[in-house]
Design a protein around this motif. Sequence first.
Motif, PDB file in Angstrom:
ATOM      1  N   GLU A   1       0.834  -1.208   0.000  1.00 39.31           N
ATOM      2  CA  GLU A   1       0.000   0.000   0.000  1.00 39.31           C
ATOM      3  C   GLU A   1       0.866   1.253   0.000  1.00 39.31           C
ATOM      4  OE1 GLU A   1      -2.337   2.704   3.209  1.00 39.31           O
ATOM      5  OE2 GLU A   1      -2.036   0.579   3.673  1.00 39.31           O
ATOM      6  N   LEU A   2       1.876   1.280   0.865  1.00 40.35           N
ATOM      7  CA  LEU A   2       2.752   2.442   0.935  1.00 40.35           C
ATOM      8  C   LEU A   2       3.559   2.600  -0.342  1.00 40.35           C
ATOM      9  CD1 LEU A   2       4.034   2.083   4.620  1.00 40.35           C
ATOM     10  CD2 LEU A   2       2.479   3.837   3.736  1.00 40.35           C
ATOM     11  N   ALA A   3       4.036   1.481  -0.894  1.00 40.73           N
ATOM     12  CA  ALA A   3       4.807   1.543  -2.142  1.00 40.73           C
ATOM     13  C   ALA A   3       3.964   2.103  -3.280  1.00 40.73           C
ATOM     14  CB  ALA A   3       5.340   0.159  -2.498  1.00 40.73           C
ATOM     15  N   GLU A   4       2.694   1.717  -3.327  1.00 39.45           N
ATOM     16  CA  GLU A   4       1.811   2.230  -4.376  1.00 39.45           C
ATOM     17  C   GLU A   4       1.570   3.728  -4.193  1.00 39.45           C
ATOM     18  OE1 GLU A   4      -2.645   1.390  -6.255  1.00 39.45           O
ATOM     19  OE2 GLU A   4      -1.843   0.093  -4.671  1.00 39.45           O
ATOM     20  N   ARG A   5       1.376   4.152  -2.952  1.00 43.47           N
ATOM     21  CA  ARG A   5       1.138   5.572  -2.700  1.00 43.47           C
ATOM     22  C   ARG A   5       2.346   6.417  -3.097  1.00 43.47           C
ATOM     23  NH1 ARG A   5      -1.631   6.673   3.090  1.00 43.47           N
ATOM     24  NH2 ARG A   5      -1.553   8.790   2.189  1.00 43.47           N
ATOM     25  N   LEU A   6       3.531   5.869  -2.869  1.00 44.67           N
ATOM     26  CA  LEU A   6       4.749   6.616  -3.160  1.00 44.67           C
ATOM     27  C   LEU A   6       5.301   6.323  -4.554  1.00 44.67           C
ATOM     28  CD1 LEU A   6       6.531   6.226   0.310  1.00 44.67           C
ATOM     29  CD2 LEU A   6       5.292   8.226  -0.555  1.00 44.67           C
ATOM     30  N   ASN A   7       4.605   5.447  -5.293  1.00 46.33           N
ATOM     31  CA  ASN A   7       5.007   5.101  -6.665  1.00 46.33           C
ATOM     32  C   ASN A   7       6.427   4.531  -6.686  1.00 46.33           C
ATOM     33  OD1 ASN A   7       4.755   4.847  -9.450  1.00 46.33           O
ATOM     34  ND2 ASN A   7       5.509   6.920  -9.841  1.00 46.33           N
ATOM     35  N   LEU A   8       6.631   3.462  -5.921  1.00 43.68           N
ATOM     36  CA  LEU A   8       7.939   2.827  -5.819  1.00 43.68           C
ATOM     37  C   LEU A   8       7.849   1.363  -6.226  1.00 43.68           C
ATOM     38  CD1 LEU A   8      10.929   2.911  -4.912  1.00 43.68           C
ATOM     39  CD2 LEU A   8      10.145   2.252  -2.631  1.00 43.68           C
ATOM     40  N   ASP A   9       8.736   0.929  -7.101  1.00 42.35           N
ATOM     41  CA  ASP A   9       8.840  -0.471  -7.519  1.00 42.35           C
ATOM     42  C   ASP A   9       9.731  -1.197  -6.517  1.00 42.35           C
ATOM     43  OD1 ASP A   9       9.201  -2.918  -8.695  1.00 42.35           O
ATOM     44  OD2 ASP A   9       9.960  -2.143 -10.604  1.00 42.35           O
TER      45      ASP A   9
ATOM     46  N   GLN B   1       3.570  15.889  -1.230  1.00 40.03           N
ATOM     47  CA  GLN B   1       2.197  16.037  -0.766  1.00 40.03           C
ATOM     48  C   GLN B   1       1.655  14.710  -0.232  1.00 40.03           C
ATOM     49  OE1 GLN B   1       0.455  18.958  -0.422  1.00 40.03           O
ATOM     50  NE2 GLN B   1       2.489  19.772  -0.914  1.00 40.03           N
ATOM     51  N   GLU B   2       2.021  13.603  -0.863  1.00 36.95           N
ATOM     52  CA  GLU B   2       1.595  12.293  -0.369  1.00 36.95           C
ATOM     53  C   GLU B   2       2.211  12.013   0.991  1.00 36.95           C
ATOM     54  OE1 GLU B   2      -0.855   9.376  -0.290  1.00 36.95           O
ATOM     55  OE2 GLU B   2      -0.698  10.487  -2.187  1.00 36.95           O
ATOM     56  N   PHE B   3       3.477  12.398   1.155  1.00 43.19           N
ATOM     57  CA  PHE B   3       4.129  12.234   2.453  1.00 43.19           C
ATOM     58  C   PHE B   3       3.392  13.029   3.529  1.00 43.19           C
ATOM     59  CE2 PHE B   3       6.924  14.576   5.374  1.00 43.19           C
ATOM     60  CZ  PHE B   3       7.270  13.538   6.220  1.00 43.19           C
ATOM     61  N   LEU B   4       3.029  14.281   3.220  1.00 40.69           N
ATOM     62  CA  LEU B   4       2.310  15.102   4.199  1.00 40.69           C
ATOM     63  C   LEU B   4       0.979  14.458   4.576  1.00 40.69           C
ATOM     64  CD1 LEU B   4       3.032  18.669   2.782  1.00 40.69           C
ATOM     65  CD2 LEU B   4       4.011  17.633   4.834  1.00 40.69           C
ATOM     66  N   ALA B   5       0.318  13.843   3.608  1.00 40.67           N
ATOM     67  CA  ALA B   5      -0.928  13.128   3.908  1.00 40.67           C
ATOM     68  C   ALA B   5      -0.657  11.952   4.845  1.00 40.67           C
ATOM     69  CB  ALA B   5      -1.579  12.641   2.616  1.00 40.67           C
ATOM     70  N   MET B   6       0.445  11.240   4.633  1.00 42.86           N
ATOM     71  CA  MET B   6       0.802  10.128   5.513  1.00 42.86           C
ATOM     72  C   MET B   6       1.065  10.610   6.938  1.00 42.86           C
ATOM     73  SD  MET B   6       3.286   8.146   2.780  1.00 42.86           S
ATOM     74  CE  MET B   6       4.202   7.258   4.049  1.00 42.86           C
ATOM     75  N   VAL B   7       1.678  11.766   7.075  1.00 40.48           N
ATOM     76  CA  VAL B   7       1.941  12.323   8.402  1.00 40.48           C
ATOM     77  C   VAL B   7       0.625  12.655   9.107  1.00 40.48           C
ATOM     78  CG1 VAL B   7       2.869  14.343   9.611  1.00 40.48           C
ATOM     79  CG2 VAL B   7       4.241  13.197   7.867  1.00 40.48           C
ATOM     80  N   GLN B   8      -0.302  13.280   8.391  1.00 39.90           N
ATOM     81  CA  GLN B   8      -1.580  13.625   8.999  1.00 39.90           C
ATOM     82  C   GLN B   8      -2.360  12.370   9.394  1.00 39.90           C
ATOM     83  OE1 GLN B   8      -2.390  16.681   9.875  1.00 39.90           O
ATOM     84  NE2 GLN B   8      -0.457  17.383   8.986  1.00 39.90           N
ATOM     85  N   GLU B   9      -2.297  11.336   8.580  1.00 39.47           N
ATOM     86  CA  GLU B   9      -2.972  10.085   8.920  1.00 39.47           C
ATOM     87  C   GLU B   9      -2.353   9.443  10.161  1.00 39.47           C
ATOM     88  OE1 GLU B   9      -2.649   7.822   5.347  1.00 39.47           O
ATOM     89  OE2 GLU B   9      -3.852   9.245   4.193  1.00 39.47           O
TER      90      GLU B   9
END
Length: 324
Positions: free
Chosen positions: A115-123, A167-175
Amino acid sequence: MESAITVEGLRKSFGSREVLHGIDFQVQAGSVFGVIGPNGAGKTTTMRCLLDIIRPSAGTLRVLGQDPRHGGPGLRRRIGYLPGELTLEARVTGRRLLDHYEAVSGPVSPGRIDELAERLNLDLDRHTRKLSKGNKQKLGLIQAFMHEPELLVLDEPTSGLDPLVQQEFLAMVQEARDRGQTVFLSSHVLSEVQQAADEVAILRDGRIVTVATVDALRESAVRHLRFTASGITADDAGALLGRVPGVGGVEVLTAGDGVELTAVLEGSIGPLVQALSRLELTDLVLEEPDLEESVLRLYGNNGNGRRGNGSRRREPQEEGSSHA
């Protein structure tokens, strides 16, 4: 409210050079606490003391209710850490590396890593030696977040990330905060921290300049003002502004039938509004608070906090490469 981190009188010396000079702060559990400071201010040193990577020269530290010097593996499993200088094993894939970190940090919920890899677009199936700096940073973020620790300690977490991933990282911090986790992060980029943090400590030359909420910083921030008024001379308009608390840098741009002036406001806007209500205004522009300028003033305008070409000045000795 319970404190996740308590720091009292923290000092750290490397040889004859003291780099932390008795700093004090608290981080409330379930909050996001940001440390802002120019490179070399002591941010990384502070974090490494909290994690018992290096030992303080003096002072008292409590992390999740324990002295980090005696917390051992049990305390470390309750913490997710992203170092500022990330070094990864180069001969394995990202997935294999995260499997190793899971064995160290404790159980990870099924599907959490993907899930985290998909959010951060990492293979995750690429070898780490083939990853760019930004993708290595993503891998470091995944290993810090994946086991949903009570405390996240993130040193310059958006280094190398593109704006969308930031921006995705900031969303992860808020979550994480919404789940009750505590986040302690550092940056030399104010805009990054002001979007995420509840409270901010400004660190300069190993000393805490101030600790304040983002709202409090904004209230005391610098605003730039420009207005045009008729029926008043430049001298009278300048004198009027000169009596308003927090107004300075008054400059007359034009004079004639009317007058156009610029000024700088630092502090409350109320007295300025009252003063301007006496004028026949034909135009008024009041910019958004400039937190960056305010923080640079707190740094002392010595150049350490100046935005430039992005070069990094390492903190002495303790800023060397660290493994996630």
